[in-house]
Design a protein around this motif. Structure first.
Motif, PDB file in Angstrom:
ATOM      1  N   PHE A 100      15.380  30.416  40.911  1.00 13.17           N
ATOM      2  CA  PHE A 100      16.471  30.835  40.221  1.00 13.17           C
ATOM      3  C   PHE A 100      16.757  32.120  40.111  1.00 13.17           C
ATOM      4  CE2 PHE A 100      17.428  32.508  35.645  1.00 13.17           C
ATOM      5  CZ  PHE A 100      18.551  31.944  35.539  1.00 13.17           C
ATOM      6  N   LEU A 101      15.923  33.222  40.416  1.00 12.21           N
ATOM      7  CA  LEU A 101      16.246  34.498  40.584  1.00 12.21           C
ATOM      8  C   LEU A 101      16.969  34.793  41.948  1.00 12.21           C
ATOM      9  CD1 LEU A 101      12.899  36.270  39.084  1.00 12.21           C
ATOM     10  CD2 LEU A 101      15.208  36.447  38.099  1.00 12.21           C
ATOM     11  N   ARG A 102      16.343  33.806  42.737  1.00 18.21           N
ATOM     12  CA  ARG A 102      16.756  34.271  44.327  1.00 18.21           C
ATOM     13  C   ARG A 102      18.387  33.876  44.431  1.00 18.21           C
ATOM     14  NH1 ARG A 102      11.628  33.242  45.391  1.00 18.21           N
ATOM     15  NH2 ARG A 102      11.727  30.929  45.578  1.00 18.21           N
ATOM     16  N   SER A 103      18.910  32.921  43.656  1.00 16.30           N
ATOM     17  CA  SER A 103      20.396  32.468  43.457  1.00 16.30           C
ATOM     18  C   SER A 103      21.261  33.564  42.802  1.00 16.30           C
ATOM     19  CB  SER A 103      20.294  31.277  42.589  1.00 16.30           C
ATOM     20  OG  SER A 103      19.614  30.253  43.282  1.00 16.30           O
ATOM     21  N   PHE A 106      25.563  39.855  43.126  1.00 15.30           N
ATOM     22  CA  PHE A 106      25.700  41.033  42.111  1.00 15.30           C
ATOM     23  C   PHE A 106      26.581  40.483  41.195  1.00 15.30           C
ATOM     24  CE2 PHE A 106      28.616  44.426  40.960  1.00 15.30           C
ATOM     25  CZ  PHE A 106      27.783  45.395  40.702  1.00 15.30           C
ATOM     26  N   GLY A 107      27.650  39.630  41.225  1.00 13.69           N
ATOM     27  CA  GLY A 107      28.304  39.096  39.948  1.00 13.69           C
ATOM     28  C   GLY A 107      27.450  38.433  38.809  1.00 13.69           C
ATOM     29  N   HIS A 108      26.433  37.708  39.341  1.00 18.13           N
ATOM     30  CA  HIS A 108      25.682  37.056  38.238  1.00 18.13           C
ATOM     31  C   HIS A 108      24.875  37.908  37.547  1.00 18.13           C
ATOM     32  CE1 HIS A 108      26.092  33.643  41.322  1.00 18.13           C
ATOM     33  NE2 HIS A 108      26.583  33.421  40.064  1.00 18.13           N
ATOM     34  N   VAL A 109      24.449  39.505  38.290  1.00 19.12           N
ATOM     35  CA  VAL A 109      23.624  40.385  37.764  1.00 19.12           C
ATOM     36  C   VAL A 109      24.354  41.061  36.519  1.00 19.12           C
ATOM     37  CG1 VAL A 109      22.515  42.395  37.835  1.00 19.12           C
ATOM     38  CG2 VAL A 109      22.361  40.598  39.665  1.00 19.12           C
ATOM     39  N   ARG A 110      25.675  41.014  37.013  1.00 19.38           N
ATOM     40  CA  ARG A 110      26.617  41.649  35.967  1.00 19.38           C
ATOM     41  C   ARG A 110      26.782  41.199  34.721  1.00 19.38           C
ATOM     42  NH1 ARG A 110      26.952  46.053  34.891  1.00 19.38           N
ATOM     43  NH2 ARG A 110      29.334  46.266  34.688  1.00 19.38           N
ATOM     44  N   HIS A 381      14.984  39.649  47.889  1.00 22.26           N
ATOM     45  CA  HIS A 381      16.019  39.738  47.568  1.00 22.26           C
ATOM     46  C   HIS A 381      16.552  40.557  46.903  1.00 22.26           C
ATOM     47  CE1 HIS A 381      20.051  37.617  46.581  1.00 22.26           C
ATOM     48  NE2 HIS A 381      20.040  37.020  47.466  1.00 22.26           N
ATOM     49  N   PHE A 382      17.597  41.307  46.947  1.00 24.51           N
ATOM     50  CA  PHE A 382      18.164  42.329  46.223  1.00 24.51           C
ATOM     51  C   PHE A 382      18.564  41.873  44.641  1.00 24.51           C
ATOM     52  CE2 PHE A 382      21.172  45.542  44.504  1.00 24.51           C
ATOM     53  CZ  PHE A 382      20.383  46.936  44.485  1.00 24.51           C
ATOM     54  N   GLY A 383      19.410  40.786  44.793  1.00 29.55           N
ATOM     55  CA  GLY A 383      19.974  40.319  43.692  1.00 29.55           C
ATOM     56  C   GLY A 383      18.894  39.736  42.612  1.00 29.55           C
ATOM     57  N   ALA A 384      17.764  39.215  43.255  1.00 34.19           N
ATOM     58  CA  ALA A 384      16.813  38.605  42.429  1.00 34.19           C
ATOM     59  C   ALA A 384      15.802  39.883  41.651  1.00 34.19           C
ATOM     60  CB  ALA A 384      15.641  38.076  43.295  1.00 34.19           C
ATOM     61  N   ASN A 385      15.833  40.674  42.484  1.00 30.39           N
ATOM     62  CA  ASN A 385      15.190  42.056  41.876  1.00 30.39           C
ATOM     63  C   ASN A 385      16.075  42.770  40.872  1.00 30.39           C
ATOM     64  OD1 ASN A 385      12.709  42.118  43.184  1.00 30.39           O
ATOM     65  ND2 ASN A 385      13.742  43.021  45.076  1.00 30.39           N
ATOM     66  N   SER A 386      17.333  42.774  41.001  1.00 28.02           N
ATOM     67  CA  SER A 386      18.224  43.354  40.021  1.00 28.02           C
ATOM     68  C   SER A 386      18.087  42.554  38.675  1.00 28.02           C
ATOM     69  CB  SER A 386      19.729  43.425  40.655  1.00 28.02           C
ATOM     70  OG  SER A 386      19.866  43.960  41.864  1.00 28.02           O
ATOM     71  N   ALA A 387      18.231  41.066  38.825  1.00 21.62           N
ATOM     72  CA  ALA A 387      17.808  40.497  37.628  1.00 21.62           C
ATOM     73  C   ALA A 387      16.883  40.512  37.084  1.00 21.62           C
ATOM     74  CB  ALA A 387      18.261  38.850  38.141  1.00 21.62           C
ATOM     75  N   TRP A 388      15.514  40.983  37.750  1.00 26.51           N
ATOM     76  CA  TRP A 388      14.536  41.021  37.495  1.00 26.51           C
ATOM     77  C   TRP A 388      14.441  42.354  36.477  1.00 26.51           C
ATOM     78  CZ3 TRP A 388       9.862  38.288  37.568  1.00 26.51           C
ATOM     79  CH2 TRP A 388       8.466  38.915  37.119  1.00 26.51           C
ATOM     80  N   LEU A 389      15.164  43.405  36.777  1.00 21.80           N
ATOM     81  CA  LEU A 389      15.157  44.598  36.203  1.00 21.80           C
ATOM     82  C   LEU A 389      16.035  44.191  34.871  1.00 21.80           C
ATOM     83  CD1 LEU A 389      15.234  47.728  35.727  1.00 21.80           C
ATOM     84  CD2 LEU A 389      17.203  47.585  36.790  1.00 21.80           C
TER      85      LEU A 389
END
Length: 464
Positions: A100-103, A106-110, A381-389
């Motif tokens: 889930f996180l690796r999906s 940047f838009g999903h993180v926002r 994956h940067f997006g996964a780490n951003s979501a993790w934060l």
């Protein structure tokens, strides 16, 4: 303390299907549910494919694991033991949550940022995160970044920043008052080599917008270190209706202003090794402060210049060449200056200096996060780490709200303390008459606080 039996009289078996270790998750996740965590996620987050299905439950599972102390994807297995599935829905496997996180892009993180800000607004309505509304005293917004260390070259975006440590750069904004612990009102993960002030203008604008939606009363004071001493960050704070207190760089204009401070203007302050003289009712200290009027960003156009006060703290410079019986010819000092737009009637020179130094409170938030979910950034994956934060921030704010509802010392305690005493509490599940009862340890030292939290989150609905 001694073991009360011999080694031969002991046996162990992992076979209790009605036991859970983090029973404190029950009131905490009820609080998150009442604050709209699931509904907000389903409304705002749209991760594609089957990996994004049931986004509300998956984000809640990530937050629950972090509240219970998980600092890696594998640690999410804490959600799948004993009777957890009897009291929670959506106890996902770590592999499912990792996919889930690796999906995330940047838009999903926002999108998840939008969930986090709205969750905080709702939590502020459920718990007095900013104390009793009075409109008196400042609400302090502190902005700073921290390097989260990572290892290996497969981490997207990792690099060497100002600390010389390989990692990713987490930008945070916190809000607190004189009597309340800080909550996080904004977060952003950036490349490890990112400049501290990169994107600060938009970030500060969004963070102040979130704070405003919480309905907090009182004037707002933004505190920054010297990395944010620039027109974009300062103007964004002023445009958002806040005052500013920011450490300045020792550029020629600042040095000229300091040189113009008369000797009679310096006032001793309460500082390291200061002594209070009861006869004169004053502090005897080597550190002193003074202030002069100052116009920041004087090289810009007139409408972009900002007037205020330059508050300067001076400390005697330790000269290793000075020996007993052979003093230096003249005293030298180290100067630390900050620029503030707060009127002297609201904060005089000494009070302004003391208030600005409390900007260091954000370091405690950084330490709390690194003592829990941000001990690692678990994915390459940067997006996964951003979501993790973002999930870590939601877990932090949820834990902080739980501490406020528990009351007493927990209202300002570290999140690690709340986790150890109120969250990681073992309980045995029993069912009777279609009701679930949790049997917790007898004589638990923090029983009263736990019951306060449970009562606040499970009280019957008010009559219409």
């Amino acid at each position: 303390m001694l073991v009360s039996h011999t080694a031969a009289a002991r046996s162990v078996s992992f076979d209790e299907a009605n036991l859970v270790s983090p029973a404190g998750l029950v009131p905490v996740m009820r609080l998150g549910q009442d604050a709209g965590l699931h509904e907000l996620t389903d409304e705002w987050l749209s991760v594609p494919t089957d990996k994004g299905a049931n986004a509300g439950l998956k984000v809640a599972a990530l937050v629950a694991g972090m509240v219970a102390g998980a600092d890696s994807i594998d640690d999410m297995a804490v959600l799948r033991h004993g009777g957890m599935k009897k009291i929670f829905t959506g106890c996902y496997a770590p592999s499912t949550l990792g996919s889930f996180l690796r999906s995330f892009t940047f838009g999903h993180v926002r999108q998840l940022d939008a969930v986090a800000s709205r969750l905080l607004v709702n939590l502020a309505r459920k718990a007095p995160l900013f104390g009793t509304p009075s409109g008196e005293g400042f609400v302090f917004v502190d902005v700073d970044d921290t390097i989260v260390e990572v290892h290996g070259y497969q981490k997207q975006g990792s690099g060497y920043g100002y600390s010389g440590v390989r990692g990713l750069n987490a930008l945070l904004a916190t809000a607190s008052t004189r009597d309340t612990a800080p909550v996080i009102i904004g977060q952003r993960l950036r490349k490890g080599a990112a400049n501290s002030a990169r994107g600060a203008k938009k970030f500060i604008t969004e963070s102040l917008g979130t704070l405003k939606r919480t309905g907090v009363a009182g004037p707002v004071l933004c505190r920054f270190d010297s990395a944010y001493y620039g027109h974009p960050a300062v103007s964004a704070a002023l445009a958002g209706g806040a005052q500013v207190s920011v450490t300045v760089s020792m550029d020629p204009a600042v040095k000229r202003a300091i040189a113009g401070v008369p000797d009679s203007a310096w006032v001793p302050i309460q500082y390291t090794n200061a002594v209070f003289d009861e006869a004169t009712e004053a502090w005897v200290s080597a550190a002193e402060v003074a202030e002069v009027p100052f116009t920041a960003f004087s090289s810009r156009t007139k409408d972009e210049r900002i007037t205020g006060r330059l508050v300067v703290r001076r400390i005697p410079e330790l000269n290793p060449k000075a020996v007993e019986g052979q003093p230096t010819l003249f005293d030298t000092h180290r100067f630390h200056a900050f620029f503030t737009t707060v009127d002297a009637k609201d904060l005089d020179t000494v009070a302004a200096d003391k208030t600005h130094r409390r900007h260091a409170i954000i370091e405690q938030v950084n330490a709390d996060l690194k003592d829990s979910a941000l001990a690692h950034l678990p994915s390459g994956h940067f997006g996964a780490n951003s979501a993790w934060l973002v999930a870590a921030v939601m877990a932090y704010n949820l834990t902080r709200a739980a501490g406020v509802l528990a009351g007493g010392a927990f209202a300002k305690a570290r999140t690690g303390t709340i986790r150890a005493k109120l969250i990681i509490v073992p309980a045995r599940i029993a069912s009777s008459a279609r009701k679930i009862r949790l049997h917790l340890p007898e004589s638990w030292p923090w029983q009263t606080a736990w019951e306060n939290l449970h009562t606040a989150t499970h009280s019957p609905p008010r009559a219409a």
